[in-house]
Design an enzyme around this catalytic site. Structure first.
Site, PDB file in Angstrom:
ATOM      1  N   ARG A  23       0.888  -1.263   0.113  1.00  0.00           N
ATOM      2  CA  ARG A  23       0.255  -0.096  -0.596  1.00  0.00           C
ATOM      3  C   ARG A  23       0.803   1.440  -0.256  1.00  0.00           C
ATOM      4  O   ARG A  23       0.343   2.466  -0.818  1.00  0.00           O
ATOM      5  CB  ARG A  23      -1.459  -0.055   1.164  1.00  0.00           C
ATOM      6  N   GLU A  28       7.794   7.760  11.343  1.00  0.00           N
ATOM      7  CA  GLU A  28       7.089   8.086  12.548  1.00  0.00           C
ATOM      8  C   GLU A  28       8.958   9.142  12.485  1.00  0.00           C
ATOM      9  O   GLU A  28      10.092   9.003  13.183  1.00  0.00           O
ATOM     10  CB  GLU A  28       7.480   7.017  14.061  1.00  0.00           C
ATOM     11  N   ASP A  47       4.934  23.801  14.882  1.00  0.00           N
ATOM     12  CA  ASP A  47       5.191  22.419  14.067  1.00  0.00           C
ATOM     13  C   ASP A  47       5.634  23.941  12.768  1.00  0.00           C
ATOM     14  O   ASP A  47       4.153  24.404  12.228  1.00  0.00           O
ATOM     15  CB  ASP A  47       4.898  22.142  13.652  1.00  0.00           C
ATOM     16  N   ARG A  59      16.691  30.361   2.313  1.00  0.00           N
ATOM     17  CA  ARG A  59      15.897  31.381   3.307  1.00  0.00           C
ATOM     18  C   ARG A  59      17.228  30.523   4.410  1.00  0.00           C
ATOM     19  O   ARG A  59      17.102  29.591   4.781  1.00  0.00           O
ATOM     20  CB  ARG A  59      14.703  29.965   3.869  1.00  0.00           C
ATOM     21  N   HIS A  62      19.220  31.912   9.389  1.00  0.00           N
ATOM     22  CA  HIS A  62      17.713  32.708  10.772  1.00  0.00           C
ATOM     23  C   HIS A  62      18.635  32.044  11.853  1.00  0.00           C
ATOM     24  O   HIS A  62      19.528  30.738  11.966  1.00  0.00           O
ATOM     25  CB  HIS A  62      16.589  32.121  10.291  1.00  0.00           C
ATOM     26  N   LYS A  72      15.487  23.686  16.267  1.00  0.00           N
ATOM     27  CA  LYS A  72      14.934  22.723  15.089  1.00  0.00           C
ATOM     28  C   LYS A  72      15.125  21.224  14.518  1.00  0.00           C
ATOM     29  O   LYS A  72      16.420  20.763  14.549  1.00  0.00           O
ATOM     30  CB  LYS A  72      15.044  23.839  13.677  1.00  0.00           C
ATOM     31  N   HIS A 119      20.717  28.760  10.861  1.00  0.00           N
ATOM     32  CA  HIS A 119      20.456  27.380  10.037  1.00  0.00           C
ATOM     33  C   HIS A 119      19.534  28.326   8.239  1.00  0.00           C
ATOM     34  O   HIS A 119      19.029  29.054   8.415  1.00  0.00           O
ATOM     35  CB  HIS A 119      18.410  27.226  10.771  1.00  0.00           C
ATOM     36  N   TYR A 132       9.386  21.847   9.968  1.00  0.00           N
ATOM     37  CA  TYR A 132       9.843  21.810  10.878  1.00  0.00           C
ATOM     38  C   TYR A 132       9.692  21.940  12.156  1.00  0.00           C
ATOM     39  O   TYR A 132       8.510  23.097  12.395  1.00  0.00           O
ATOM     40  CB  TYR A 132      11.369  22.819  10.715  1.00  0.00           C
ATOM     41  N   LYS A 168      14.843  40.626   3.878  1.00  0.00           N
ATOM     42  CA  LYS A 168      15.352  40.307   5.091  1.00  0.00           C
ATOM     43  C   LYS A 168      16.705  39.887   5.260  1.00  0.00           C
ATOM     44  O   LYS A 168      17.868  40.112   6.035  1.00  0.00           O
ATOM     45  CB  LYS A 168      14.371  39.879   6.086  1.00  0.00           C
ATOM     46  N   ASP A 169      16.961  38.845   4.390  1.00  0.00           N
ATOM     47  CA  ASP A 169      17.682  37.915   4.315  1.00  0.00           C
ATOM     48  C   ASP A 169      18.859  39.117   3.421  1.00  0.00           C
ATOM     49  O   ASP A 169      20.174  38.599   3.245  1.00  0.00           O
ATOM     50  CB  ASP A 169      17.634  36.674   3.636  1.00  0.00           C
TER      51      ASP A 169
END
Length: 187
Positions: A23, A28, A47, A59, A62, A72, A119, A132, A168-169
């Protein structure tokens, strides 16, 4: 669950066990019990999910200042990213060093990035989704960053293009100029 150490203390790769049949599969992605058994005690409180439409979107890098610093647990659920952690803990033997890994929907690997690390990630494909978990809520007053191309860090990004950045970045400072209250050995 398989845990692999990286060149940066406390940054680890987590590969969930996959259970499959005709299937499809089940995995997990987080279990408080299994993580504690592996020596990782966290209390995730939020989350997050991001979508990037275009290959080459970057991205980061940060982080949040103490007392709202975040650990994270990052995974890519569609497409592929190059995920990076940079040690920004003053006094750390690996200060300014980085670790990068390709996270994809197919390889199902996750990267655990503790407090005291910046990160960021670059999308390697179009239509990328990243999820994350964090152990501290977002606090705009503590939100900080460092530039993605700081030559003192020397991250080798896997695709040679000018990345797509947020406003911003684009203005993020070099590591040496960034506000930082992380000290190695302090929690």
């Amino acid at each position: 669950m398989k845990i692999t150490k990286t060149n940066l203390e406390d940054v680890v790769i987590i590969e969930p066990s996959l259970f499959g049949d005709h299937r499809g599969w089940f995995m997990e992605t987080y279990s408080e019990t299994r993580f504690k058994e592996a020596g990782i005690a966290l209390n995730f409180v939020q989350d997050n999910q991001s979508f990037s439409a275009t290959k080459g979107t970057l991205r980061g890098l940060h982080y949040q200042l103490n007392p709202k610093a975040q650990t994270k647990l990052v995974r890519c659920t569609r497409g592929a990213i190059y995920d990076v952690a940079v040690d920004i803990r003053k006094g750390s033997p690996s200060y300014g060093k980085w670790f990068g890994i390709e996270l994809t929907a197919e390889n199902k690997k996750q990267l655990l990035i503790p407090q005291g690390f910046a990160h960021g990630f670059m999308t390697l494909t179009d239509d990328v989704e990243v999820q994350y978990k964090v152990d501290e809520l977002y606090a705009p007053e503590c939100d900080r960053g460092i530039t993605w191309n700081d030559s003192s860090i020397g991250i080798v990004w896997p695709i040679d293009i000018v990345p797509i950045l947020s406003a911003k970045d684009e203005k993020a400072p070099l590591l040496k100029d960034a506000e930082n209250n992380f000290v190695y050995g302090e929690s």
